[in-house]
Design an enzyme around this catalytic site. Structure first.
Site, PDB file in Angstrom:
ATOM      1  N   ARG A  30       0.958  -1.300   0.042  1.00  0.00           N
ATOM      2  CA  ARG A  30      -0.049   0.034  -0.135  1.00  0.00           C
ATOM      3  C   ARG A  30       0.928   1.152   0.095  1.00  0.00           C
ATOM      4  O   ARG A  30       1.740   1.232   0.785  1.00  0.00           O
ATOM      5  CB  ARG A  30      -0.897   0.074   1.226  1.00  0.00           C
ATOM      6  CG  ARG A  30      -1.519   1.118   1.322  1.00  0.00           C
ATOM      7  CD  ARG A  30      -2.642   1.333   2.674  1.00  0.00           C
ATOM      8  NE  ARG A  30      -3.270   2.367   3.119  1.00  0.00           N
ATOM      9  CZ  ARG A  30      -2.928   3.157   4.352  1.00  0.00           C
ATOM     10  NH1 ARG A  30      -1.746   2.600   5.051  1.00  0.00           N
ATOM     11  NH2 ARG A  30      -3.817   4.188   4.483  1.00  0.00           N
TER      12      ARG A  30
ATOM     13  N   ARG B 213     -10.733  20.210   9.584  1.00  0.00           N
ATOM     14  CA  ARG B 213      -9.993  20.416  10.842  1.00  0.00           C
ATOM     15  C   ARG B 213     -10.504  21.768  11.368  1.00  0.00           C
ATOM     16  O   ARG B 213     -10.892  22.744  10.458  1.00  0.00           O
ATOM     17  CB  ARG B 213      -8.641  20.422  10.529  1.00  0.00           C
ATOM     18  CG  ARG B 213      -7.955  19.042   9.938  1.00  0.00           C
ATOM     19  CD  ARG B 213      -6.667  19.032   9.894  1.00  0.00           C
ATOM     20  NE  ARG B 213      -6.118  17.928   9.180  1.00  0.00           N
ATOM     21  CZ  ARG B 213      -5.821  16.719  10.071  1.00  0.00           C
ATOM     22  NH1 ARG B 213      -6.093  16.931  11.238  1.00  0.00           N
ATOM     23  NH2 ARG B 213      -5.171  15.674   9.101  1.00  0.00           N
TER      24      ARG B 213
ATOM     25  N   LYS C 108     -13.358   2.528   0.773  1.00  0.00           N
ATOM     26  CA  LYS C 108     -13.222   2.598   2.005  1.00  0.00           C
ATOM     27  C   LYS C 108     -14.593   2.838   2.722  1.00  0.00           C
ATOM     28  O   LYS C 108     -14.987   3.898   2.689  1.00  0.00           O
ATOM     29  CB  LYS C 108     -12.065   3.661   2.546  1.00  0.00           C
ATOM     30  CG  LYS C 108     -10.729   3.203   1.875  1.00  0.00           C
ATOM     31  CD  LYS C 108      -9.372   4.247   1.908  1.00  0.00           C
ATOM     32  CE  LYS C 108      -9.252   4.164   3.416  1.00  0.00           C
ATOM     33  NZ  LYS C 108      -8.081   5.286   3.926  1.00  0.00           N
TER      34      LYS C 108
ATOM     35  N   THR D   7      -6.657  -1.218   9.670  1.00  0.00           N
ATOM     36  CA  THR D   7      -6.462  -0.195  11.136  1.00  0.00           C
ATOM     37  C   THR D   7      -6.400  -1.033  12.387  1.00  0.00           C
ATOM     38  O   THR D   7      -7.264  -1.658  12.807  1.00  0.00           O
ATOM     39  CB  THR D   7      -8.017   0.717  11.072  1.00  0.00           C
ATOM     40  OG1 THR D   7      -8.094   1.046   9.867  1.00  0.00           O
ATOM     41  CG2 THR D   7      -7.385   1.828  11.928  1.00  0.00           C
TER      42      THR D   7
END
Length: 477
Positions: A35, A76, A217, A275
């Site tokens: 990846r 953010r 994803k 993850t």
């Protein structure tokens, strides 16, 4: 040369795994796909890693897949005058479009899409969900909240909006540039972040136009809700448990993981679990017992591939992490209950010749105790169908397309050999028997099952199922 393991391993490359020697060691330890995380590094860095993987592929003779993982939109907050504040439960805290530095009472949130999407009586999450805010009032340029769970909040921490579908495209300008570059390199898979709806996947798929496979994803609640519609468009799905564990209650993630894998398998596309699988191995040469159980459960669930992130990209023990994951997967797959559990969730074949033959190959191989199922394929679709059946016999894939072999490297159980297509029926039998013997799948007088399409070289024509026996003229000289 090929794996004695059905579940595939994806290893992320990074600062501690960017040399030929380390990448070769990771491949030898069990990594099937590498990846490239487009969130970090430059295009020059990605190009160097890509070239290194291809050099390792030449050295090993084993097709290796490369997955480019796009960053996606990053939401953010702004900065604080004191760099950080300590929020207290029950206090009022405001997010607004004001460019001034933040204080204990407010901070900039420079994303107008959030103001359009959120509603009172829902929540905003900051700093990977550590800070939880209950929305009291929403205005065009200001959101007033009550702090439910406080704590330290510092500059530019991330924002998650679990209860809303944001009017944001999954592909940012940066992603589009990264995507163009990755496709020029020739990556095999592209992972799309921030998928909220099937249209997000379709947009990326239109740009890719068949030059790579696309993996959605699944990290947003809205994506989990529309998983079947997303699976219809995507070539694969990734259970991205990082953001999923922030935006959903953590205790819901294991059940969602099983659901996504189950639905993907029924649809016949690969599913990856990612993850924090061996997170402690970033700093430790051995994992925790809980991490071992986590990896084992993903294998038991029937995931096509399991993924390492920082463990192999920036950790101190990248090779040990891959070796550990390899041992766990092999151990679980040797359990008698493993294939029985997968059979309980067996996919129902569609009313097509290809699906009928794929389902039959599993049963025939089991009945005659065949040593292997050999699949001829050009596009890879026949091989993926065979994998979906989760047969006991090893799956050997013969393809004249190296790009197909690389894309199939992350699909459950597929051992790919780059080989010229058969020219006639007898050549189909001889080539399959010879390669099975050469790679150690079958010896003299062993039987194998062959799936192919006639006329040879015609995509999407799986219409032949043949039982053959390895004869003396097939033996490796």
């Amino acid at each position: 040369m090929h794996r004695n393991r059905r579940t595939r391993i994806i290893a992320t490359l990074g600062p501690t795994s960017n040399t030929f020697e380390v990448v070769k060691s990771l491949s030898d330890a069990g990594a099937d796909v590498f990846r490239l995380n487009m969130s970090h590094g430059t295009h020059q860095d990605a190009a160097a890693l890509h070239a290194t993987v291809r050099d390792v592929e030449k050295e090993t003779g084993r097709p290796i897949g490369i997955l480019a993982d796009l960053q996606g939109p990053k939401l953010r907050i702004g900065v604080f005058s004191a760099d950080k504040v300590e929020l207290v439960n029950g206090q009022i805290f405001t997010l607004d479009m004001n460019d001034e530095e933040g204080t204990l009472d407010r901070v900039t949130l420079p994303h107008p899409e959030i103001y359009q999407a959120v509603q009172p009586k829902t929540e905003l999450l900051l700093n990977d969900g550590k800070i939880r805010l209950h929305i009291e009032k929403v205005e065009a340029d200001k959101i007033t909240t009550t702090v439910l769970v406080g704590g330290e909040l510092s500059n530019r921490k991330g924002v998650n909006v679990p209860s809303a579908i944001l009017p944001l495209a999954a592909l940012t300008d940066k992603d589009k540039k990264d995507l163009d570059f990755a496709l020029e390199l020739g990556v095999d898979w592209v992972a799309l972040s921030f998928v909220q709806r099937p249209e997000d996947v379709q947009e990326a798929k239109d740009i890719i136009n068949g030059r790579a496979n696309i993996m959605a994803k699944i990290e947003k609640p809205s994506a989990v809700h529309e998983i079947d519609q997303i699976i219809e468009v995507a070539d694969g799905v990734m259970v991205a448990r990082g953001d999923m564990g922030v935006e959903l209650l953590m205790e819901l993630v294991p059940a969602k993981q099983k659901k996504i894998i189950r639905h993907a398998r029924r649809a016949g596309i690969p599913a990856v679990v990612a993850t924090q699988m061996l997170e402690s191995m970033i700093m430790s040469p051995v994992p925790t017992r809980a991490e071992v159980s986590d990896v084992a459960n993903a294998v038991f669930d029937g995931a096509d591939a399991i993924m390492l992130s920082a463990e192999s990209a920036a950790g101190e023990y990248p090779i040990e992490a891959v070796s550990t994951m390899n041992r766990i997967a092999r151990t679980i797959e040797s359990e008698p209950s493993y294939l029985r559990m997968l059979d309980k969730d067996e996919a129902t074949p569609e009313a097509t010749t290809a699906d009928a033959i794929s389902a039959a190959s599993k049963q025939v191989a089991k009945t005659i105790e065949a040593q292997a199922i050999v699949t001829y394929t050009g596009s890879g679709s026949t091989a993926v169908r065979a994998s979906r059946e989760r047969p006991q016999a090893p799956l050997l894939v013969l393809t004249p397309n190296i790009s197909t072999a690389r894309r199939l490297a992350l699909v459950w159980g597929l051992n790919c050999v780059y080989s010229q297509d058969a020219v006639d029926f007898q050549d189909m039998i001889d080539k399959a028997c010879k390669i099975c013997n050469e790679y150690g799948y079958a010896k003299l007088n062993d039987r194998i099952v062959i799936m192919a399409g006639m006329p040879f070289g015609t995509p999407g024509k799986t219409n032949v199922l043949r039982i053959s026996r390895v004869r003396s003229h097939h033996l490796k000289s």
